[in-house]
Design an enzyme around this catalytic site. Structure first.
Site, mmCIF file in Angstrom:
data_model
loop_
_atom_site.group_PDB
_atom_site.id
_atom_site.type_symbol
_atom_site.label_atom_id
_atom_site.label_comp_id
_atom_site.label_asym_id
_atom_site.label_seq_id
_atom_site.Cartn_x
_atom_site.Cartn_y
_atom_site.Cartn_z
ATOM 1 N N GLY A 6 5.084 -12.695 -31.161
ATOM 2 C CA GLY A 6 6.394 -13.340 -31.033
ATOM 3 C C GLY A 6 6.404 -14.793 -31.458
ATOM 4 O O GLY A 6 7.365 -15.516 -31.181
ATOM 5 N N TRP B 24 1.424 -25.261 -38.241
ATOM 6 C CA TRP B 24 0.256 -24.683 -37.559
ATOM 7 C C TRP B 24 -0.785 -25.774 -37.326
ATOM 8 O O TRP B 24 -1.228 -26.423 -38.263
ATOM 9 C CB TRP B 24 -0.341 -23.560 -38.406
ATOM 10 C CG TRP B 24 0.513 -22.350 -38.334
ATOM 11 C CD1 TRP B 24 1.635 -22.106 -39.070
ATOM 12 C CD2 TRP B 24 0.371 -21.251 -37.439
ATOM 13 N NE1 TRP B 24 2.194 -20.913 -38.681
ATOM 14 C CE2 TRP B 24 1.433 -20.364 -37.689
ATOM 15 C CE3 TRP B 24 -0.559 -20.933 -36.448
ATOM 16 C CZ2 TRP B 24 1.603 -19.175 -36.983
ATOM 17 C CZ3 TRP B 24 -0.399 -19.747 -35.753
ATOM 18 C CH2 TRP B 24 0.675 -18.882 -36.022
ATOM 19 N N HIS C 159 -2.628 -20.449 -32.570
ATOM 20 C CA HIS C 159 -3.185 -19.284 -31.878
ATOM 21 C C HIS C 159 -4.494 -19.671 -31.175
ATOM 22 O O HIS C 159 -5.229 -18.799 -30.724
ATOM 23 C CB HIS C 159 -3.520 -18.170 -32.875
ATOM 24 C CG HIS C 159 -2.323 -17.457 -33.439
ATOM 25 N ND1 HIS C 159 -1.203 -17.187 -32.703
ATOM 26 C CD2 HIS C 159 -2.083 -16.928 -34.652
ATOM 27 C CE1 HIS C 159 -0.315 -16.533 -33.445
ATOM 28 N NE2 HIS C 159 -0.833 -16.365 -34.640
ATOM 29 N N PHE D 135 16.644 -10.025 -34.923
ATOM 30 C CA PHE D 135 15.640 -9.458 -35.816
ATOM 31 C C PHE D 135 16.202 -9.310 -37.233
ATOM 32 O O PHE D 135 15.557 -9.704 -38.209
ATOM 33 C CB PHE D 135 15.175 -8.095 -35.282
ATOM 34 C CG PHE D 135 14.140 -7.447 -36.157
ATOM 35 C CD1 PHE D 135 12.813 -7.831 -36.083
ATOM 36 C CD2 PHE D 135 14.506 -6.470 -37.067
ATOM 37 C CE1 PHE D 135 11.856 -7.254 -36.906
ATOM 38 C CE2 PHE D 135 13.555 -5.881 -37.892
ATOM 39 C CZ PHE D 135 12.228 -6.281 -37.808
ATOM 40 N N ARG E 56 8.539 -6.345 -39.309
ATOM 41 C CA ARG E 56 8.289 -4.916 -39.491
ATOM 42 C C ARG E 56 9.312 -4.076 -38.735
ATOM 43 O O ARG E 56 10.186 -3.474 -39.341
ATOM 44 C CB ARG E 56 6.854 -4.628 -39.015
ATOM 45 C CG ARG E 56 6.245 -3.326 -39.432
ATOM 46 C CD ARG E 56 4.848 -3.223 -38.822
ATOM 47 N NE ARG E 56 4.883 -3.295 -37.368
ATOM 48 C CZ ARG E 56 5.009 -2.256 -36.555
ATOM 49 N NH1 ARG E 56 5.084 -1.047 -37.050
ATOM 50 N NH2 ARG E 56 5.034 -2.408 -35.224
ATOM 51 N N LYS E 57 9.209 -4.047 -37.384
ATOM 52 C CA LYS E 57 10.147 -3.245 -36.576
ATOM 53 C C LYS E 57 10.818 -4.085 -35.493
ATOM 54 O O LYS E 57 11.966 -3.871 -35.157
ATOM 55 C CB LYS E 57 9.413 -2.091 -35.891
ATOM 56 C CG LYS E 57 9.146 -0.898 -36.767
ATOM 57 C CD LYS E 57 8.726 0.263 -35.878
ATOM 58 C CE LYS E 57 8.417 1.506 -36.668
ATOM 59 N NZ LYS E 57 7.852 2.537 -35.791
ATOM 60 N N GLY E 58 10.021 -4.965 -34.885
ATOM 61 C CA GLY E 58 10.579 -5.849 -33.853
ATOM 62 C C GLY E 58 11.075 -5.118 -32.611
ATOM 63 O O GLY E 58 12.094 -5.516 -32.039
HETATM 64 P P1 A3P Z 1 6.234 -5.876 -35.184
HETATM 65 O O1 A3P Z 1 5.056 -5.842 -36.124
HETATM 66 O O2 A3P Z 1 6.010 -5.017 -33.963
HETATM 67 O O3 A3P Z 1 7.537 -5.571 -35.848
HETATM 68 P P2 A3P Z 1 3.985 -13.063 -34.657
HETATM 69 O O4 A3P Z 1 5.128 -13.872 -35.162
HETATM 70 O O5 A3P Z 1 3.398 -13.603 -33.366
HETATM 71 O O6 A3P Z 1 2.934 -12.793 -35.671
HETATM 72 O O7 A3P Z 1 4.597 -11.640 -34.222
HETATM 73 C C1 A3P Z 1 5.112 -10.759 -35.191
HETATM 74 C C2 A3P Z 1 5.904 -9.680 -34.472
HETATM 75 O O8 A3P Z 1 7.107 -10.251 -33.924
HETATM 76 C C3 A3P Z 1 6.343 -8.557 -35.431
HETATM 77 O O9 A3P Z 1 6.349 -7.376 -34.618
HETATM 78 C C4 A3P Z 1 7.773 -9.000 -35.773
HETATM 79 O O10 A3P Z 1 8.600 -7.953 -36.253
HETATM 80 C C5 A3P Z 1 8.226 -9.502 -34.400
HETATM 81 N N1 A3P Z 1 9.417 -10.368 -34.464
HETATM 82 C C6 A3P Z 1 9.587 -11.510 -35.166
HETATM 83 N N2 A3P Z 1 10.843 -11.971 -35.001
HETATM 84 C C7 A3P Z 1 11.492 -11.091 -34.182
HETATM 85 C C8 A3P Z 1 12.823 -10.999 -33.667
HETATM 86 N N3 A3P Z 1 13.757 -11.883 -33.949
HETATM 87 N N4 A3P Z 1 13.123 -9.958 -32.857
HETATM 88 C C9 A3P Z 1 12.198 -9.018 -32.536
HETATM 89 N N5 A3P Z 1 10.921 -9.042 -33.002
HETATM 90 C C10 A3P Z 1 10.573 -10.073 -33.824
#
Ligand code: A3P
Length: 279
Positions: free
Chosen positions: A50, A81, A103, A213, A241-243
């Site tokens: 997230g 970062w 991270h 998303f 990807r899916k969120g």
């Molecule tokens: P998925 O791979 O399950 O779709 P990070 O930013 O820490 O690398 O996390 C990436 C994950 O957060 C991905 O998950 C991405 O789709 C999801 N993500 C990013 N923005 C989002 C949003 N607005 N709503 C829901 N999920 C989100």
């Protein structure tokens, strides 16, 4: 010094000479951070949990709902970062108040600033991170989900053990100004509520719309589509990807689920987590 450039490449490795380099690099980074006054701290998070979402929410909160910065400046410039800031001057040049992302584990940082720590159900983290490995050319290609899950549980993936990361930052909660947020809460609660920011209804609506998303998936400044193909192979899928919550159910076999639950219990059984994930 130049050795801190190795940081991203070696974090999460299994040991050997690189570990020493990493220890020096992280120590140096931590020192630099402690010496620099911060107004706002990082949106800290284990990978795939997230981070990008929180960067977007904070950008919109800082701009009081004005979407222009989020639509014209890439997120890695809006909330740089920490791992890629190579001098104290560069850190100071990020302006104030500043947003930073990392991270890094608690043991090397413990920064004197406000921290927002975003965590996610580790089963969904494993799935999301697995797919991210197909995109990211700087990470090894996982041979199968099963093999990746084994590495994830052993903590031999990039940035190391999820369990250690979460426990490490939880251990800081009485020492630092930390707000723990889960990815699942982000799905349920308005950001303005958990961040305690009184926003005008119109501003809040703009923020929620922009940080949805679908809006973020289509925003080139947030979805990493601007990253060159040598670093992220966009033909392998999308970063956004899916969120969703609970995608692990479509990936885990009953055996993998049982193994994961056992390991989770061993590692996290005594931990007071801010939220109980559906295990
Ligand atoms: P998925 O791979 O399950 O779709 P990070 O930013 O820490 O690398 O996390 C990436 C994950 O957060 C991905 O998950 C991405 O789709 C999801 N993500 C990013 N923005 C989002 C949003 N607005 N709503 C829901 N999920 C989100």
């Amino acid at each position: 010094p130049t050795w801190h450039l190795l940081l991203l490449g070696v974090a999460g490795d299994k040991g050997g000479p690189a570990t020493t380099v990493r220890a020096h690099a992280l120590g140096w980074l931590a020192m630099m951070c402690r010496a620099t006054p911060w107004c706002h701290g990082p949106a800290l998070t284990p990978t795939s949990a997230g981070t990008t979402w929180m960067q977007e929410i904070l950008t919109l909160l800082f701009s009081l709902g004005d979407a222009r910065p989020a639509k014209t400046i890439p997120n890695w410039e809006r909330a740089p970062w920490l791992e890629q800031i190579y001098s104290r001057e560069a850190l100071q040049n990020t302006g104030s108040p500043r947003l930073l992302t990392t991270h890094l584990p608690a043991r090397v940082l413990a920064p004197p600033c406000s921290v927002i720590y975003v965590a996610r159900n580790p089963k969904d983290v494993a799935v999301s991170f697995y797919h991210f490995h197909h995109l990211a050319k700087f990470l090894p290609d996982p041979s199968s989900f099963d093999a990746f899950l084994t590495q994830f549980l052993e903590g031999t993936v990039h940035y190391g053990s999820w369990f250690d990361h979460v426990k490490g930052w939880l251990g800081q909660r009485h020492l630092l100004d930390i707000l723990y947020v889960t990815y699942e809460e982000l799905h349920q609660v308005s950001p303005a509520v958990f961040l305690g920011c009184p926003l005008a209804p119109g501003t809040l609506a703009a923020l929620e719309q922009h940080c949805s998303f679908s809006a973020m998936r289509d925003n080139a400044m947030a979805n990493y589509s601007l990253i060159p193909a040598e670093i992220m192979d966009h033909s392998q899928g999308r970063f956004m990807r899916k969120g969703v919550v609970g995608d692990w159910r479509s990936h885990f076999s009953p055996e993998q689920n049982a193994l994961f639950n056992r390991r989770y219990q061993e590692e996290m059984g005594d931990t007071e987590l801010p939220s109980q994930w559906p295990m």
